[in-house]
Design an enzyme around this catalytic site. Structure first.
Site, PDB file in Angstrom:
ATOM      1  N   TRP A 278      71.200  12.671  47.832  1.00 35.82           N
ATOM      2  CA  TRP A 278      69.941  12.752  48.597  1.00 35.82           C
ATOM      3  C   TRP A 278      69.218  14.070  48.315  1.00 35.82           C
ATOM      4  O   TRP A 278      67.999  14.136  48.275  1.00 35.82           O
ATOM      5  CB  TRP A 278      70.201  12.602  50.097  1.00 35.82           C
ATOM      6  CG  TRP A 278      70.253  11.164  50.512  1.00 35.82           C
ATOM      7  CD1 TRP A 278      71.380  10.415  50.710  1.00 35.82           C
ATOM      8  CD2 TRP A 278      69.127  10.291  50.755  1.00 35.82           C
ATOM      9  NE1 TRP A 278      71.013   9.137  51.058  1.00 35.82           N
ATOM     10  CE2 TRP A 278      69.651   9.032  51.093  1.00 35.82           C
ATOM     11  CE3 TRP A 278      67.751  10.457  50.711  1.00 35.82           C
ATOM     12  CZ2 TRP A 278      68.828   7.943  51.396  1.00 35.82           C
ATOM     13  CZ3 TRP A 278      66.935   9.369  51.012  1.00 35.82           C
ATOM     14  CH2 TRP A 278      67.469   8.128  51.347  1.00 35.82           C
ATOM     15  N   TRP A 359      54.488  14.884  62.532  1.00 28.16           N
ATOM     16  CA  TRP A 359      55.774  15.365  62.011  1.00 28.16           C
ATOM     17  C   TRP A 359      55.628  16.722  61.318  1.00 28.16           C
ATOM     18  O   TRP A 359      56.596  17.478  61.218  1.00 28.16           O
ATOM     19  CB  TRP A 359      56.379  14.334  61.051  1.00 28.16           C
ATOM     20  CG  TRP A 359      55.500  13.993  59.882  1.00 28.16           C
ATOM     21  CD1 TRP A 359      54.605  12.980  59.798  1.00 28.16           C
ATOM     22  CD2 TRP A 359      55.399  14.723  58.646  1.00 28.16           C
ATOM     23  NE1 TRP A 359      53.952  13.018  58.583  1.00 28.16           N
ATOM     24  CE2 TRP A 359      54.415  14.062  57.857  1.00 28.16           C
ATOM     25  CE3 TRP A 359      56.041  15.839  58.122  1.00 28.16           C
ATOM     26  CZ2 TRP A 359      54.065  14.506  56.578  1.00 28.16           C
ATOM     27  CZ3 TRP A 359      55.687  16.278  56.846  1.00 28.16           C
ATOM     28  CH2 TRP A 359      54.716  15.613  56.097  1.00 28.16           C
TER      29      TRP A 359
HETATM   30  P1  FAD Z   1      77.037  17.732  54.412  1.00 28.56           P
HETATM   31  O1  FAD Z   1      77.105  16.469  55.176  1.00 28.56           O
HETATM   32  O2  FAD Z   1      78.286  18.480  54.246  1.00 28.56           O
HETATM   33  O3  FAD Z   1      76.401  17.362  53.007  1.00 28.56           O
HETATM   34  C1  FAD Z   1      76.611  18.150  51.827  1.00 28.56           C
HETATM   35  C2  FAD Z   1      75.277  18.557  51.237  1.00 28.56           C
HETATM   36  O4  FAD Z   1      74.523  17.412  50.869  1.00 28.56           O
HETATM   37  C3  FAD Z   1      74.378  19.328  52.194  1.00 28.56           C
HETATM   38  O5  FAD Z   1      74.725  20.675  52.250  1.00 28.56           O
HETATM   39  C4  FAD Z   1      73.017  19.080  51.586  1.00 28.56           C
HETATM   40  O6  FAD Z   1      72.766  19.953  50.516  1.00 28.56           O
HETATM   41  C5  FAD Z   1      73.138  17.680  51.045  1.00 28.56           C
HETATM   42  N1  FAD Z   1      72.594  16.724  52.015  1.00 28.56           N
HETATM   43  C6  FAD Z   1      73.240  16.087  53.013  1.00 28.56           C
HETATM   44  N2  FAD Z   1      72.404  15.251  53.657  1.00 28.56           N
HETATM   45  C7  FAD Z   1      71.204  15.386  53.064  1.00 28.56           C
HETATM   46  C8  FAD Z   1      69.936  14.786  53.274  1.00 28.56           C
HETATM   47  N3  FAD Z   1      69.716  13.863  54.220  1.00 28.56           N
HETATM   48  N4  FAD Z   1      68.901  15.180  52.488  1.00 28.56           N
HETATM   49  C9  FAD Z   1      69.084  16.098  51.517  1.00 28.56           C
HETATM   50  N5  FAD Z   1      70.269  16.680  51.269  1.00 28.56           N
HETATM   51  C10 FAD Z   1      71.314  16.330  52.038  1.00 28.56           C
HETATM   52  N6  FAD Z   1      68.750  19.746  54.411  1.00 28.56           N
HETATM   53  C11 FAD Z   1      68.525  20.923  53.829  1.00 28.56           C
HETATM   54  O7  FAD Z   1      69.324  21.362  52.995  1.00 28.56           O
HETATM   55  N7  FAD Z   1      67.403  21.664  54.128  1.00 28.56           N
HETATM   56  C12 FAD Z   1      66.476  21.250  55.036  1.00 28.56           C
HETATM   57  O8  FAD Z   1      65.470  21.928  55.268  1.00 28.56           O
HETATM   58  C13 FAD Z   1      66.716  20.014  55.698  1.00 28.56           C
HETATM   59  N8  FAD Z   1      65.851  19.565  56.649  1.00 28.56           N
HETATM   60  C14 FAD Z   1      66.100  18.366  57.262  1.00 28.56           C
HETATM   61  C15 FAD Z   1      65.191  17.894  58.227  1.00 28.56           C
HETATM   62  C16 FAD Z   1      65.419  16.686  58.881  1.00 28.56           C
HETATM   63  C17 FAD Z   1      64.415  16.159  59.880  1.00 28.56           C
HETATM   64  C18 FAD Z   1      66.566  15.937  58.564  1.00 28.56           C
HETATM   65  C19 FAD Z   1      66.833  14.608  59.249  1.00 28.56           C
HETATM   66  C20 FAD Z   1      67.471  16.383  57.616  1.00 28.56           C
HETATM   67  C21 FAD Z   1      67.247  17.594  56.947  1.00 28.56           C
HETATM   68  N9  FAD Z   1      68.152  18.069  55.962  1.00 28.56           N
HETATM   69  C22 FAD Z   1      67.887  19.264  55.345  1.00 28.56           C
HETATM   70  C23 FAD Z   1      69.270  17.233  55.479  1.00 28.56           C
HETATM   71  C24 FAD Z   1      70.604  17.404  56.215  1.00 28.56           C
HETATM   72  O9  FAD Z   1      70.427  17.343  57.591  1.00 28.56           O
HETATM   73  C25 FAD Z   1      71.297  18.710  55.855  1.00 28.56           C
HETATM   74  O10 FAD Z   1      71.360  18.862  54.450  1.00 28.56           O
HETATM   75  C26 FAD Z   1      72.730  18.717  56.391  1.00 28.56           C
HETATM   76  O11 FAD Z   1      72.714  18.548  57.786  1.00 28.56           O
HETATM   77  C27 FAD Z   1      73.382  20.020  56.030  1.00 28.56           C
HETATM   78  O12 FAD Z   1      74.655  20.101  56.599  1.00 28.56           O
HETATM   79  P2  FAD Z   1      75.949  20.085  55.694  1.00 28.56           P
HETATM   80  O13 FAD Z   1      75.826  21.078  54.605  1.00 28.56           O
HETATM   81  O14 FAD Z   1      77.121  20.191  56.608  1.00 28.56           O
HETATM   82  O15 FAD Z   1      75.890  18.617  55.078  1.00 28.56           O
END
Ligand code: FAD
Length: 476
Positions: A278, A359
């Site tokens: 993603w 948004w």
């Molecule tokens: P994990 O579940 O451990 O996932 C591993 C990595 O995968 C993340 O670190 C991230 O790089 C990537 N990833 C996971 N989910 C997504 C996703 N839906 N979209 C893109 N990459 C993803 N992510 C950001 O990095 N920066 C943002 O500014 C951001 N804004 C967001 C705004 C909204 C409204 C929503 C719904 C999601 C957003 N995300 C964003 C995506 C996601 O929420 C975060 O990447 C995730 O919560 C990060 O936590 P983690 O590293 O523990 O994720």
């Protein structure tokens, strides 16, 4: 020995850094970081600057331990990079590419200018598993739907071997002038709102530790646990990835090794890799050039007449909407600079659909308060929630915060942590305190409208209002 200018950007690491490998092959290395104030760049939010401050301090220390330095300057790189290269007598310039709106074109112009001055330019891919424009449909077009994008991308992703920096980085004959990090004033003071950020360890070492901890405990079971915000079920690597303190390939290799060692089932690793997918997908959509923080990917949504409601927007930002799971998320964000993905979706949906506020207001708040604020992922996900994005959730699917809370925080641990004023409510009423009988509220010490807000909007009313207002996109 010739000197290569190494322009650090969102690749604040020494391991697995292709631009560093290329610079080393050229001779002495002059590491430079520019606080980018060019006209193409969206100014970073406050939480991002907090992170950047520490990440740069860590990178400087790592470079100094290898007999090198990090030269710091602020301004427009289009002017500063040629200037510093000229002062240092550099023969080449290397950087890892970025794809935010306007940057690629700016970097193309910079490359032309440097080449015209006789410098060799190396542009590398350090931020992504694939270059965002590399994944193409059979007819050579760009994908707008995630599943076929990922199906096409997945087989082309290899895991290049880890590259390590040498113990000493060859230094140039002289060092150009540098700002000090302190002079940039990136750390908040009066008030210092960052006290809740203490669990983060910005920098390459912190990133590696977090990955190791996740691979040891979090990957096994990730596919299920990732949706439950009270569980330690996700990696929290997003700010480290955004700033490039760790390469996405390190995550890729780590997940695959865990499967080979039998430490995690393949299905969990695939789910984790698809989440990285993603990140790739959002970058690919963003690299097409439209500024998705401003403009709907699906142009029909530009006709939506959002409400202006500053009081409701303020209540949302402060986590005082009266919907516990929404308030918990926004308070987690304000306190720690991060919010769990499931809750990001719930909070974003609440702003766009329940409050029917544009948004873009929410995107801007996240941009300022998230330590992982990332142009492509933030705008992409906000548009996904609002319905206007590539492969977005349908606009008519409206999350119930009560049902989401009950499903993903069934024992209320997450809400109780962040909304302590309702912590004594029994589980049955925790996600909808206004439905609790007066005696139950009394016994839990909850006074609706006094100790905790009554809902700022009625769920059924809000749902009907959103469906009616969104109807404008139908038939366009
Ligand atoms: P994990 O579940 O451990 O996932 C591993 C990595 O995968 C993340 O670190 C991230 O790089 C990537 N990833 C996971 N989910 C997504 C996703 N839906 N979209 C893109 N990459 C993803 N992510 C950001 O990095 N920066 C943002 O500014 C951001 N804004 C967001 C705004 C909204 C409204 C929503 C719904 C999601 C957003 N995300 C964003 C995506 C996601 O929420 C975060 O990447 C995730 O919560 C990060 O936590 P983690 O590293 O523990 O994720």
């Amino acid at each position: 020995m010739k000197t290569a200018l190494l322009w650090f950007r969102r690749d604040l690491r020494l391991v697995d850094n292709p631009a560093l490998v290329a610079a080393l092959a050229d001779g002495a290395v002059l590491p430079v970081y520019i606080l980018d104030e060019g006209p193409e760049v969206r100014p970073a939010g406050a939480a991002s600057l907090w992170w950047l401050n520490r990440s740069l301090a860590a990178l400087s220390a790592d470079l100094e331990a290898r007999g090198s330095r990090l030269i710091l300057r602020r301004g427009d790189p289009a002017r500063l990079i040629p200037e510093i290269a000229d002062q240092a007598g550099a023969a080449s310039v290397h950087w890892n590419d970025l794809y935010d709106p306007g940057l690629r074109e700016r970097d193309d112009r910079l490359e032309t200018r440097l080449s015209a001055a006789g410098l060799a330019v190396g542009r590398w891919n350090g931020a992504h598993l694939l270059r965002p424009d590399e994944v193409r449909t059979r007819t050579g077009g760009a994908f707008s739907v995630f599943t076929p994008f990922w199906r096409a991308a997945r087989p082309g992703i290899g895991a290049p071997e880890r590259t390590e920096p040498p113990e000493r980085l060859p230094a140039p004959a002289g060092w150009p002038a540098s700002d000090t990090l302190e002079a940039w004033g990136l750390q908040p003071t009066a008030p210092d709102w960052s006290t809740g950020f203490r669990d983060w360890s910005p920098g390459e070492a912190g990133a590696r530790q977090r990955l190791a901890a996740f691979l040891a405990r979090g990957l096994n079971g990730y596919g299920r646990a990732r949706d439950f915000p009270a569980e330690p079920g996700v990696s929290r690597l997003s700010p480290h990835l955004h700033f490039g303190e760790i390469s996405p390939f390190a995550l890729w290799r780590g997940a695959q090794n865990a499967v080979e060692r039998g430490a995690a089932p393949e299905a969990d690793a695939e789910k984790f890799l698809a989440e990285l997918g993603w990140r790739e997908f959002n970058a690919a959509i963003c690299s097409r050039g439209t500024d998705l923080a401003r403009t709907s990917f699906d142009p029909r949504f530009e006709a939506v007449a959002w409400r202006r409601d500053p009081a409701a927007l303020a209540a949302w930002r402060q986590g005082r909407t009266g919907y516990p799971i929404v308030d918990a998320g926004l308070r987690e964000l304000w306190t720690t600079g991060w919010m769990h993905n499931r809750v990001r979706m719930i909070c974003a949906s609440f702003l766009a659909k329940h409050l029917f506020i544009d948004w873009r207001e929410g995107e801007a708040w996240f941009w300022d308060t998230l330590v992982d604020a990332d142009h492509a992922s933030n705008a992409g996900n906000w548009q996904w929630v609002a319905g206007s994005g590539a492969d977005a959730a349908p606009y008519f699917r409206i999350f119930s915060p009560m049902a989401q809370g009950a499903k993903f925080d069934p024992d209320g641990r997450y809400v109780r942590k962040w909304v302590p004023e309702i912590a004594r409510l029994p589980d049955r009423w925790l996600h909808a305190p206004w439905t609790a009988p007066p005696m139950v509220l009394d016994q839990a010490g909850v006074g609706l409208g006094r100790t905790y807000p009554a809902p700022i909007v009625d769920h059924d009313f809000a749902r009907a209002r959103a469906l009616e207002a969104y109807a404008v996109v139908k038939g366009r």
